[in-house]
Design a protein around this motif. Structure first.
Motif: not given
Length: 351
Positions: A52-54, A59-66, A131-143, A183-186
């Motif tokens: 996982i980048v950064n 791990g299992i990407s939340s974007r990919q999971f969605g 930590k700063p920089g750890k919260v991304s928009a990747a999980g929007a695909q789970c929404v 942060g969504a790009t794999l």
């Protein structure tokens, strides 16, 4: 209905392959905690986590999971119409995944960029804030998955979770743009158009289950931000680039990063959602943009009279249209690379 069923049945071999693919996923991709599924299938025939980048671990990407789960929603919808025997198993898998999302670690209602195979937030401490920089928009695909699962099952717990998460992602990345969608790009950890697209899709899905017009407003704002990655002018390619000079016009293409700005055909995935937004919002501008995005990407499909590759239907992933490339030995302003990647075929079919 019988005529539609015959039409949908169509190519029996294609249907067999689709069902086999779905069964491979639902029966074999289970990670270390119920409802969490791996997204990567290796050449050695194993499901596994990915770098996982950064982050420092796999791990299992939340974007990919969605994104992996959403086609399963469509398969359940189709399976119900065609009375496919696998439908109940697909739905059971989706509900396990939805329940995992309900109990997933979250920060301000946001999903992590990735989970460990045991369902912990990758890179987040067990207790305390990320930590700063750890919260991304990747999980929007789970929404998207939660909202569509709510539509599919009628269960309020999925709808309510989707609404909460959509509001949270909008506060974080859309309302003021103080922090842009990222942060969504794999394979990248930067500001990216795929994050903006994810917010647009999530808002559309939540609107579908709630019919609340404020989510249409969110979808339009996210769509407009994502359009900053689309070319609205043409860049001439060198005549010696041959077919690219003859056929490729950059209007309607999207570029792949702020840094090197090569254009790529990811617009195949954007196109239907822009068109859908135009339908829902009754706005011809978005319908037109959807058509332009799709027409742009199809310019470089290998076809009789314009064989960009060795066989019809193959296509490159990226095209150099400027004096910048990150691949050694690539000529500038008029080259294509990454020919025949499987997501390109999936992209054109989806579009």
């Amino acid at each position: 209905k019988e005529e539609e069923a015959r039409r949908l049945a169509g190519d029996e071999e294609a249907r067999r392959q689709a069902i086999a693919t779905a069964q491979c996923f639902v029966r074999n991709a289970q990670a270390g905690v119920e409802g969490l599924y791996y997204g990567d299938y290796t050449i050695h025939g194993r499901w596994s986590p990915r770098p996982i980048v950064n982050e420092s671990g796999l791990g299992i990407s939340s974007r990919q999971f969605g994104e992996n789960l959403e086609p399963l929603v469509s398969l359940v919808e189709l399976g119900r119409r065609l009375k496919l025997p696998e439908t109940d198993e697909w739905l059971a898998t989706l509900k396990k995944a939805g329940d995992f999302l309900l109990r997933s670690p979250r920060y301000r209602e946001l999903f992590p960029q990735a989970w460990t195979p045991n369902g912990k937030a990758l890179g987040w401490p067990t207790n305390g804030e990320p930590k700063p920089g750890k919260v991304s928009a990747a999980g929007a695909q789970c929404v998207v998955v939660l909202a569509r699962l709510a539509t599919l099952t009628g269960e309020a717990k999925y709808r309510d979770a989707a609404v909460k998460a959509m509001d949270a992602y909008w506060r974080e990345f859309g309302e003021t743009l103080a922090i842009p969608p990222w942060g969504a790009t794999l394979d990248g950890g930067c500001e990216d158009e795929e994050s903006g697209w994810g917010l647009m899709r999530a808002a559309l899905a939540v609107h579908e289950v709630t019919r609340d017009p404020r989510f249409i407003a969110m979808a339009k704002d996210a769509a407009d931000w994502t359009l900053t990655w689309m070319y609205f002018h043409n860049i001439d390619l060198k005549p010696e680039s041959g077919l690219l000079h003859e056929h490729l016009r950059t209007v309607g293409w999207t570029f792949i990063s702020r840094e090197n700005q090569e254009i790529g055909a990811f617009a195949y995935f954007f196109a239907p959602d822009y068109y859908r937004l135009g339908q829902v919002a009754n706005d011809e501008r978005y319908r037109q943009i959807g058509r332009v995005l799709f027409e742009a990407s199809t310019q470089t499909l290998s076809r009789p009279g314009a064989m960009f590759g060795p066989v019809p239907g193959i296509q490159g992933e990226h095209y150099n249209h400027s004096n910048c490339t990150y691949l050694p030995g690539q000529p500038w302003r008029g080259s294509q690379h990454s020919l025949g990647i499987s997501w390109m075929v999936a992209g054109v079919l989806y579009g």
